[in-house]
Motif scaffolding. Structure first.
Motif, mmCIF file in Angstrom:
data_model
loop_
_atom_site.group_PDB
_atom_site.id
_atom_site.type_symbol
_atom_site.label_atom_id
_atom_site.label_comp_id
_atom_site.label_asym_id
_atom_site.label_seq_id
_atom_site.Cartn_x
_atom_site.Cartn_y
_atom_site.Cartn_z
ATOM 1 N N LYS B 380 65.372 17.290 63.477
ATOM 2 C CA LYS B 380 64.624 15.956 62.747
ATOM 3 C C LYS B 380 63.203 16.245 63.018
ATOM 4 N N PRO B 381 62.507 15.646 61.987
ATOM 5 C CA PRO B 381 61.098 15.740 62.072
ATOM 6 C C PRO B 381 60.437 15.189 63.266
ATOM 7 N N THR B 382 59.291 15.816 64.028
ATOM 8 C CA THR B 382 58.768 15.192 65.132
ATOM 9 C C THR B 382 58.454 13.698 65.129
ATOM 10 N N GLY B 383 58.937 12.957 66.306
ATOM 11 C CA GLY B 383 58.867 11.589 66.262
ATOM 12 C C GLY B 383 60.133 10.975 65.913
ATOM 13 N N GLU B 384 60.956 11.754 65.223
ATOM 14 C CA GLU B 384 62.363 11.001 64.745
ATOM 15 C C GLU B 384 63.501 11.451 65.694
ATOM 16 N N GLY B 385 63.423 12.855 66.177
ATOM 17 C CA GLY B 385 64.447 13.129 67.173
ATOM 18 C C GLY B 385 63.458 14.065 68.349
ATOM 19 N N THR B 386 64.367 13.867 69.440
ATOM 20 C CA THR B 386 63.845 14.639 70.717
ATOM 21 C C THR B 386 64.794 15.761 70.940
ATOM 22 N N GLY B 387 65.998 15.712 70.492
ATOM 23 C CA GLY B 387 66.960 16.653 70.624
ATOM 24 C C GLY B 387 67.437 16.689 72.212
ATOM 25 N N LEU B 388 67.240 15.639 72.690
ATOM 26 C CA LEU B 388 67.806 15.033 73.988
ATOM 27 C C LEU B 388 69.162 14.368 73.909
ATOM 28 N N GLY B 389 69.299 13.635 72.821
ATOM 29 C CA GLY B 389 70.433 12.778 72.827
ATOM 30 C C GLY B 389 71.899 13.172 73.112
ATOM 31 N N LEU B 390 72.216 14.179 72.407
ATOM 32 C CA LEU B 390 73.659 14.723 72.786
ATOM 33 C C LEU B 390 73.776 15.197 74.053
ATOM 34 N N ALA B 391 72.697 16.199 74.363
ATOM 35 C CA ALA B 391 72.409 16.685 75.760
ATOM 36 C C ALA B 391 72.618 15.890 76.896
ATOM 37 N N VAL B 392 71.697 14.388 76.844
ATOM 38 C CA VAL B 392 72.087 13.777 78.004
ATOM 39 C C VAL B 392 73.577 13.051 77.741
ATOM 40 N N ALA B 393 73.795 12.929 76.414
ATOM 41 C CA ALA B 393 75.329 12.197 76.159
ATOM 42 C C ALA B 393 76.454 13.042 76.814
ATOM 43 N N ARG B 394 76.515 14.128 76.562
ATOM 44 C CA ARG B 394 77.365 15.015 77.159
ATOM 45 C C ARG B 394 77.398 14.986 78.609
ATOM 46 N N ARG B 395 76.029 15.221 79.323
ATOM 47 C CA ARG B 395 75.911 15.126 80.478
ATOM 48 C C ARG B 395 76.616 14.026 81.248
ATOM 49 N N ILE B 396 76.312 12.989 80.808
ATOM 50 C CA ILE B 396 76.760 11.664 81.116
ATOM 51 C C ILE B 396 78.287 11.660 81.264
ATOM 52 N N VAL B 397 78.868 12.004 80.108
ATOM 53 C CA VAL B 397 80.548 11.949 79.735
ATOM 54 C C VAL B 397 81.078 12.832 80.791
ATOM 55 N N GLU B 398 80.559 14.120 80.928
ATOM 56 C CA GLU B 398 80.986 14.949 81.826
ATOM 57 C C GLU B 398 80.922 14.526 83.401
ATOM 58 N N LEU B 399 80.026 14.052 83.687
ATOM 59 C CA LEU B 399 80.048 13.224 85.146
ATOM 60 C C LEU B 399 80.981 12.306 85.259
ATOM 61 N N HIS B 400 81.472 11.615 84.031
ATOM 62 C CA HIS B 400 82.672 10.845 84.138
ATOM 63 C C HIS B 400 83.992 11.477 84.164
ATOM 64 N N ARG B 401 83.763 13.073 84.130
ATOM 65 C CA ARG B 401 84.959 13.728 83.956
ATOM 66 C C ARG B 401 85.692 13.513 82.744
ATOM 67 N N GLY B 402 85.107 13.145 81.680
ATOM 68 C CA GLY B 402 85.251 13.002 80.282
ATOM 69 C C GLY B 402 85.049 14.046 79.194
ATOM 70 N N ARG B 403 85.144 14.026 78.269
ATOM 71 C CA ARG B 403 84.870 14.820 77.256
ATOM 72 C C ARG B 403 84.067 14.355 75.929
ATOM 73 N N LEU B 404 82.926 14.957 75.674
ATOM 74 C CA LEU B 404 82.269 14.433 74.406
ATOM 75 C C LEU B 404 82.660 15.512 73.238
ATOM 76 N N GLN B 405 83.434 15.092 72.288
ATOM 77 C CA GLN B 405 83.828 16.023 71.165
ATOM 78 C C GLN B 405 83.114 15.521 69.971
ATOM 79 N N MET B 406 82.467 16.456 69.387
ATOM 80 C CA MET B 406 81.796 16.592 67.973
ATOM 81 C C MET B 406 82.515 17.475 67.079
ATOM 82 N N THR B 407 83.102 16.586 65.986
ATOM 83 C CA THR B 407 83.757 17.470 64.890
ATOM 84 C C THR B 407 83.357 17.183 63.563
ATOM 85 N N ASN B 408 83.026 18.179 62.841
ATOM 86 C CA ASN B 408 82.966 17.970 61.373
ATOM 87 C C ASN B 408 84.141 17.486 60.380
#
Ligand SMILES: Nc1ncnc2c1ncn2[C@@H]1O[C@H](COP(=O)(O)OP(=O)(O)O)[C@@H](O)[C@H]1O
Ligand SMILES: [Mg+2]
Lengths: 129, 446
Positions: B380-408
């Motif tokens: 995404k263009p600067t200002g719209e995306g930081t690229g941290l959203g999914l990284a944070v999301a997965r880390r949090i989910v994994e700390l819950h011993r869960g999974r974050l699955q992204m599928t097309n």
């Protein structure tokens, strides 16, 4: 109407200056700044604030230490303290932007004037009742 | 590899390891009755012990049937003896078809006088040997078949080793990737705390400045209001990045509570309600009732959901339906969560609670799919995306011993995001506080 007295303890000089100016311009507060945390208790005893805004990370005594000294002081123990910290993240904060932890209201930097004001008023109202 | 002394007359070579304890199972594919009888005779003369069991096919299709029923019942044949000219197949094609049908079986070519050269060629393509029909003898046959069996055994062993090697290499690469990723996250965490402190105070000064002048736009005149709005946005943007980074350094401190997943979904949707409205997104909810609770840090899980929902909304710039659902399911591994580290907790077949968000955007291009969880990876263009959203999301989910699955998804295209969590049965769903059903409409348009 008598203005509420607010003491800001934070080592960042430009930040404390601008917070003081903004709070005082609302016309509701009388603000004193203390940039050296070691002096916080003495300054507070002299100033008798209605509320203290306390930075968490400071050289020497940190916010937690200062707070403990306030709690141990017969004149200061009931003064409400709002901790302002750079180390809170969105995920740790409630919807209103503050969180109650270890007996303190904590808010995250940078805080908007609007939010700071409502937080201060909330705390002051809590003491009044 | 020397002939055993106690059996010099056999002239055959034998290896302890390959000496069959059960009869060798041979399939002879030969249409000519005379040639088959001759083969049978020589086999009887051969020193193969115990006497091999022999089956015959007259055509390739008959062979195919025997091969498939054999591997269903008693396991694949040990050896196939093949005449290349059959009524339903001739020449090299006969060999290649059979090779495909029985990839693990040794094949020996029975060649007539005319096709020695061709037989030799087949050996180069993996046939174990070729036997000239005209000069065949029991001895020759026995030796050839033993060699063939042995060579095939060695070949399969090598294939197995090679497969193993490839698997190991693949695993090593994945592990290495995880390590790099983990290290990246960790140093990011350390960095975040430092940066947060150093940057948030200056941001605080700027914020106070903006607040100061915001009350005075009337006297400032001109473009003051616009400039202040831009400054406010810049402060918010910088602040957001730092907050996201902080979530790494602090996300290991979870405040776990029993939560109802439908409530989590509901509160997350409420928080982004305005954004969705602005983007003309229609929410379609399908929330399962009576789901077991989950033990999670509710605020963090909401943050994960918000990240996912915002991604979905951003993927549909001209609006569209957003399908959110909750349900329980049996856990199954998705192909795109190779990066997950905590593999020991969730196993295929476990009962799990799933929070799902599906959009009808354009999906994630295959070539970037492996990178979407990397910190700071954004398209995404600067200002719209930081690229941290999914990284944070997965880390949090994994700390819950869960999974974050992204599928097309295909037809319609889009992305399906799933948060997979383990249920907590310590409180029955009835006993846990939950939204009365009437407040959870199945379909809600906003
Ligand atoms: N629902 C989606 N549809 C299409 N692409 C997506 C979706 N979700 C994530 N992505 C892709 O993954 C990238 C990383 O997402 P994220 O970590 O949330 O960072 P950001 O949203 O700040 O770019 C996005 O830039 C985008 O390319
Ligand atoms: Mg995002």
């Amino acid at each position: 109407m008598n203005k509420k007295r607010i003491l800001i303890v934070d080592d960042d000089i430009p930040l404390t200056q601008s917070v003081k100016i903004n709070l005082e311009e609302t016309g509701d507060y009388n603000v004193l700044v203390e940039n050296r945390s070691a002096n916080a208790v003495a300054t507070a005893r002299a100033f008798r604030p209605d509320l203290v805004l306390l930075d968490y990370i400071m050289p020497g005594l940190d916010g937690g230490d200062v707070c403990t000294r306030f709690r141990d002081d017969p004149f200061l123990r009931d003064v409400p303290v709002i901790m302002i910290t750079a180390l809170l993240s969105n995920g740790e904060m409630g919807a209103n932007g503050s969180v109650f932890r270890n007996g303190h209201i904590m808010v995250a930097k940078p805080i908007k004037l609007q939010k700071l004001k409502s937080c201060i008023e909330e705390q002051l109202a809590g003491v009044a009742t | 590899m020397k002939p055993p002394n106690d059996n010099p007359s056999s002239g055959s070579f034998s290896l302890e390891s390959s000496r069959p304890k059960v009869p060798t199972r041979i399939l002879c594919v030969e249409d000519n009755d005379g040639d088959f009888r001759l083969f049978q005779l020589h086999l009887g003369d051969s020193p193969l012990k115990p006497r091999p069991s022999l089956q015959r096919a007259r055509t390739l299709s008959e062979a195919a049937e025997l091969i498939s029923s054999a591997s269903d019942q008693s396991g694949p044949f040990d050896l196939i003896v093949l005449d290349l000219s059959l009524p339903d197949s001739a020449g090299p094609a006969t060999y290649f078809r059979l090779r495909n049908l029985a990839p693990e079986t040794a094949i020996v070519i029975l060649s007539g006088t005319t096709d020695h050269e061709l037989s030799l060629e087949m050996v180069q393509h993996g046939a174990q040997d070729y036997l000239p029909k005209d000069t065949l003898s029991g001895d020759l046959l026995g030796r050839s078949l033993l060699y063939a069996l042995e060579r095939q055994r060695v070949r399969m062993g090598m294939k197995k080793l090679n497969d193993q090697l490839q698997r190991t290499t693949c695993e090593l690469q994945t592990t290495q990737m995880h390590l790099i990723q983990a290290e990246k996250l960790e140093s990011l965490g350390r960095l975040a705390a430092g940066v947060a402190h150093e940057v948030k105070n200056p941001l605080g000064v700027l914020q106070m400045g903006v607040d100061y002048f915001s009350n005075k736009t009337a006297t400032l005149g001109g473009n003051a209001e616009l400039i202040l709005a831009n400054m406010q946005e810049a402060i918010t943007r910088a602040d957001t990045i730092i907050h996201d980074m902080l979530d790494f350094s602090r996300s290991d401190q979870l405040k776990m509570n029993l939560c109802n997943v439908n409530e989590l979904m509901g509160s997350s949707l409420r928080m982004v309600h305005h954004e969705l409205l602005k983007n003309k997104i229609t929410i379609i909810k399908t929330l399962a009732t009576n789901l077991p609770n989950v033990r999670v840090d509710g605020a963090k899980l909401e943050q994960v959901l918000i990240n996912i929902i915002m991604n979905a909304a951003q993927a549909m710039p001209s609006g569209g339906p957003l399908l959110v659902s909750t349900f329980s399911a049996e856990f199954s591994e998705s192909s795109h969560d190779e990066g997950s580290r905590d593999l020991e907790r969730l196993r295929s077949g476990d009962e799990v609670i799933v929070l799902e968000v599906r959009d009808h955007g354009s999906g994630i291009p295959e070539e970037i799919l492996p990178r979407i969880f990397e910190p700071f990876f954004t398209t995404k263009p600067t200002g719209e995306g930081t690229g941290l959203g999914l990284a944070v999301a997965r880390r949090i989910v994994e700390l819950h011993r869960g999974r974050l699955q992204m599928t097309n998804m295909t037809s319609p295209t889009g992305v399906r995001a799933r948060i997979v969590l383990q249920p907590d049965f310590s409180l029955s769903p009835q006993a846990a506080p939950s939204i009365p059903q009437a407040e959870v409409p199945t379909v809600q348009f906003i």
